[in-house]
Scaffold this motif. Sequence first.
Motif, PDB file in Angstrom:
ATOM      1  N   VAL A   1       0.846  -1.192   0.000  1.00 57.40           N
ATOM      2  CA  VAL A   1       0.000   0.000   0.000  1.00 57.40           C
ATOM      3  C   VAL A   1       0.885   1.247   0.000  1.00 57.40           C
ATOM      4  O   VAL A   1       1.838   1.355   0.767  1.00 57.40           O
ATOM      5  CB  VAL A   1      -0.965   0.019   1.215  1.00 57.40           C
ATOM      6  N   TRP A   2       0.578   2.171  -0.908  1.00 56.87           N
ATOM      7  CA  TRP A   2       1.324   3.416  -1.000  1.00 56.87           C
ATOM      8  C   TRP A   2       0.458   4.425  -1.745  1.00 56.87           C
ATOM      9  O   TRP A   2      -0.719   4.162  -2.015  1.00 56.87           O
ATOM     10  CB  TRP A   2       2.653   3.179  -1.700  1.00 56.87           C
ATOM     11  N   HIS A   3       1.011   5.557  -2.067  1.00 56.39           N
ATOM     12  CA  HIS A   3       0.239   6.596  -2.755  1.00 56.39           C
ATOM     13  C   HIS A   3       1.089   7.168  -3.890  1.00 56.39           C
ATOM     14  O   HIS A   3       1.965   6.458  -4.419  1.00 56.39           O
ATOM     15  CB  HIS A   3      -0.214   7.674  -1.772  1.00 56.39           C
ATOM     16  N   ALA A   4       0.861   8.411  -4.277  1.00 56.27           N
ATOM     17  CA  ALA A   4       1.523   8.972  -5.455  1.00 56.27           C
ATOM     18  C   ALA A   4       3.029   9.111  -5.301  1.00 56.27           C
ATOM     19  O   ALA A   4       3.727   9.390  -6.280  1.00 56.27           O
ATOM     20  CB  ALA A   4       0.918  10.331  -5.800  1.00 56.27           C
ATOM     21  N   ALA A   5       3.555   8.904  -4.101  1.00 57.13           N
ATOM     22  CA  ALA A   5       5.010   8.914  -3.929  1.00 57.13           C
ATOM     23  C   ALA A   5       5.667   7.806  -4.759  1.00 57.13           C
ATOM     24  O   ALA A   5       6.849   7.906  -5.093  1.00 57.13           O
ATOM     25  CB  ALA A   5       5.387   8.743  -2.460  1.00 57.13           C
ATOM     26  N   LEU A   6       4.904   6.785  -5.112  1.00 55.03           N
ATOM     27  CA  LEU A   6       5.438   5.763  -6.002  1.00 55.03           C
ATOM     28  C   LEU A   6       5.789   6.382  -7.360  1.00 55.03           C
ATOM     29  O   LEU A   6       6.805   6.034  -7.973  1.00 55.03           O
ATOM     30  CB  LEU A   6       4.427   4.629  -6.189  1.00 55.03           C
ATOM     31  N   HIS A   7       4.968   7.312  -7.817  1.00 56.57           N
ATOM     32  CA  HIS A   7       5.253   8.018  -9.070  1.00 56.57           C
ATOM     33  C   HIS A   7       6.436   8.967  -8.903  1.00 56.57           C
ATOM     34  O   HIS A   7       7.346   8.998  -9.739  1.00 56.57           O
ATOM     35  CB  HIS A   7       4.043   8.836  -9.524  1.00 56.57           C
ATOM     36  N   THR A   8       6.388   9.783  -7.846  1.00 58.89           N
ATOM     37  CA  THR A   8       7.386  10.853  -7.724  1.00 58.89           C
ATOM     38  C   THR A   8       8.792  10.292  -7.537  1.00 58.89           C
ATOM     39  O   THR A   8       9.750  10.798  -8.127  1.00 58.89           O
ATOM     40  CB  THR A   8       7.037  11.807  -6.570  1.00 58.89           C
ATOM     41  N   THR A   9       8.934   9.253  -6.722  1.00 53.38           N
ATOM     42  CA  THR A   9      10.276   8.698  -6.505  1.00 53.38           C
ATOM     43  C   THR A   9      10.836   8.102  -7.791  1.00 53.38           C
ATOM     44  O   THR A   9      12.043   8.192  -8.055  1.00 53.38           O
ATOM     45  CB  THR A   9      10.270   7.630  -5.399  1.00 53.38           C
ATOM     46  N   ASN A  10       9.969   7.530  -8.614  1.00 52.67           N
ATOM     47  CA  ASN A  10      10.427   6.985  -9.890  1.00 52.67           C
ATOM     48  C   ASN A  10      10.753   8.101 -10.874  1.00 52.67           C
ATOM     49  O   ASN A  10      11.795   8.069 -11.544  1.00 52.67           O
ATOM     50  CB  ASN A  10       9.362   6.055 -10.467  1.00 52.67           C
ATOM     51  N   GLU A  11       9.895   9.115 -10.954  1.00 58.55           N
ATOM     52  CA  GLU A  11      10.103  10.208 -11.900  1.00 58.55           C
ATOM     53  C   GLU A  11      11.335  11.044 -11.546  1.00 58.55           C
ATOM     54  O   GLU A  11      12.021  11.551 -12.428  1.00 58.55           O
ATOM     55  CB  GLU A  11       8.859  11.106 -11.948  1.00 58.55           C
ATOM     56  N   PHE A  12      11.622  11.163 -10.252  1.00 60.30           N
ATOM     57  CA  PHE A  12      12.786  11.942  -9.822  1.00 60.30           C
ATOM     58  C   PHE A  12      14.056  11.090  -9.746  1.00 60.30           C
ATOM     59  O   PHE A  12      15.096  11.550  -9.283  1.00 60.30           O
ATOM     60  CB  PHE A  12      12.524  12.598  -8.465  1.00 60.30           C
ATOM     61  N   GLY A  13      13.978   9.833 -10.188  1.00 54.41           N
ATOM     62  CA  GLY A  13      15.151   8.971 -10.244  1.00 54.41           C
ATOM     63  C   GLY A  13      15.579   8.388  -8.926  1.00 54.41           C
ATOM     64  O   GLY A  13      16.699   7.880  -8.794  1.00 54.41           O
ATOM     65  N   GLN A  14      14.678   8.399  -7.933  1.00 54.20           N
ATOM     66  CA  GLN A  14      15.012   7.864  -6.620  1.00 54.20           C
ATOM     67  C   GLN A  14      14.619   6.400  -6.469  1.00 54.20           C
ATOM     68  O   GLN A  14      15.003   5.743  -5.506  1.00 54.20           O
ATOM     69  CB  GLN A  14      14.335   8.705  -5.529  1.00 54.20           C
ATOM     70  N   SER A  15      13.826   5.893  -7.392  1.00 54.02           N
ATOM     71  CA  SER A  15      13.372   4.504  -7.348  1.00 54.02           C
ATOM     72  C   SER A  15      13.292   3.948  -8.767  1.00 54.02           C
ATOM     73  O   SER A  15      12.862   4.661  -9.690  1.00 54.02           O
ATOM     74  CB  SER A  15      11.995   4.392  -6.692  1.00 54.02           C
ATOM     75  N   PRO A  16      13.673   2.688  -8.981  1.00 55.57           N
ATOM     76  CA  PRO A  16      13.577   2.103 -10.323  1.00 55.57           C
ATOM     77  C   PRO A  16      12.204   1.542 -10.647  1.00 55.57           C
ATOM     78  O   PRO A  16      12.011   0.987 -11.724  1.00 55.57           O
ATOM     79  CB  PRO A  16      14.615   0.976 -10.260  1.00 55.57           C
ATOM     80  N   PHE A  17      11.235   1.710  -9.728  1.00 55.71           N
ATOM     81  CA  PHE A  17       9.952   1.036  -9.895  1.00 55.71           C
ATOM     82  C   PHE A  17       8.829   2.000 -10.264  1.00 55.71           C
ATOM     83  O   PHE A  17       8.367   2.781  -9.436  1.00 55.71           O
ATOM     84  CB  PHE A  17       9.567   0.297  -8.607  1.00 55.71           C
ATOM     85  N   PRO A  18       8.341   1.960 -11.522  1.00 55.58           N
ATOM     86  CA  PRO A  18       7.111   2.681 -11.861  1.00 55.58           C
ATOM     87  C   PRO A  18       5.913   1.864 -11.381  1.00 55.58           C
ATOM     88  O   PRO A  18       6.043   0.667 -11.054  1.00 55.58           O
ATOM     89  CB  PRO A  18       7.158   2.734 -13.386  1.00 55.58           C
ATOM     90  N   TYR A  19       4.754   2.485 -11.347  1.00 58.24           N
ATOM     91  CA  TYR A  19       3.581   1.740 -10.874  1.00 58.24           C
ATOM     92  C   TYR A  19       3.266   0.567 -11.795  1.00 58.24           C
ATOM     93  O   TYR A  19       2.689  -0.450 -11.363  1.00 58.24           O
ATOM     94  CB  TYR A  19       2.378   2.674 -10.734  1.00 58.24           C
ATOM     95  N   THR A  20       3.662   0.657 -13.070  1.00 57.85           N
ATOM     96  CA  THR A  20       3.382  -0.413 -14.025  1.00 57.85           C
ATOM     97  C   THR A  20       4.210  -1.669 -13.765  1.00 57.85           C
ATOM     98  O   THR A  20       3.968  -2.705 -14.385  1.00 57.85           O
ATOM     99  CB  THR A  20       3.642   0.079 -15.455  1.00 57.85           C
ATOM    100  N   ALA A  21       5.180  -1.582 -12.829  1.00 60.44           N
ATOM    101  CA  ALA A  21       5.930  -2.779 -12.459  1.00 60.44           C
ATOM    102  C   ALA A  21       5.095  -3.702 -11.574  1.00 60.44           C
ATOM    103  O   ALA A  21       5.481  -4.850 -11.343  1.00 60.44           O
ATOM    104  CB  ALA A  21       7.218  -2.381 -11.722  1.00 60.44           C
ATOM    105  N   PHE A  22       3.950  -3.195 -11.097  1.00 62.57           N
ATOM    106  CA  PHE A  22       3.118  -3.946 -10.170  1.00 62.57           C
ATOM    107  C   PHE A  22       1.710  -4.119 -10.726  1.00 62.57           C
ATOM    108  O   PHE A  22       1.384  -3.606 -11.794  1.00 62.57           O
ATOM    109  CB  PHE A  22       3.078  -3.230  -8.817  1.00 62.57           C
TER     110      PHE A  22
END
Length: 312
Positions: free
Chosen positions: A92-113
């Motif tokens: 469970v998470w929120h739009a931070a999943l998008h922001t961390t990926n878009e800002f290069g802090q995470s390799p996981f876009p929401y489409t990975a799940f």
Amino acid sequence: MNLKSLRLTSLALAAAAFAFAAQAADYPVSSVRLLVPANPGGSTDVNARLFAEYFQRHSNASVAVVNQAAGGGVVAAQTLATGPKDGSMLYVWHAALHTTNEFGQSPFPYTAFTPLATTADYNDVYAVRADAPYSTVPELVEYARANPGQVTVGSQLGGTTQIKGDALNKAADGAMRIVDAGGESDRITALLGEQVDVISMSVANAKQYVESGQMKVLAVINKNPDPFVPEWPTTASQGVDISFPLVFTIYGPGEMDPQAVEAFKAVLEEMKADPEYAEALEKASQVPSIRGPEETAEFLKEELEFVQSLID
């Protein structure tokens, strides 16, 4: 108790047990780990624990909440990405999943799940000190344009509050300055200490500062009024096209077993029909907003597009 009363009581208990069993959807695994990329006690953790409680009530599975806050959510996402696909691991998470990926802090876009559900909205507001020379978002925008570079917006860079700050700055044609002021408690301190001029913060926390006379709310950052403070204006009601509540979303691992997805949908339908679940969310200052997998996938696409429009 006489024999007749005992029989009637037994029948009533049996009927109640049957009714509960009829509402408990069959889930393919007996235990579920619900990953939370945040520390205990925050809004995401509260949402997760309520989801876990009512998922257990309406299925034959037990749910354990597992907090994995390290890495700004990356550790929990990695755990999900490499986890089993049988429905025994959710996230469970929120739009931070998008922001961390878009800002290069995470390799996981929401489409990975596998998007499974949204459960609730949690609204933020734009807040300023009580003595600020503006009381609405349009007044703030006008002031910023007349005084370029003088208005400082406190955000947490890389997170959803940066998007909220960027959206406000875009409305002011870039006349504001966005600075990193940390998490919500740090942003509140920075605002009251006159280190920044505007912050986004939760409705729940803003209420106490408004009541104490230390802050005023310019707008709820949503097109819809917040039911807990319906008297507060929204951005949309002021003609400002910014709507970005935190929407708590449940994911499964990528390529989750389709049978497990269908079983999840059945449990979710039972939860949606349970008024006690909605009441529990509302007591936590969260607005019930339940979507199934298909609706959730479409919502996430639109949510990401909004984030990307501001980053671009």
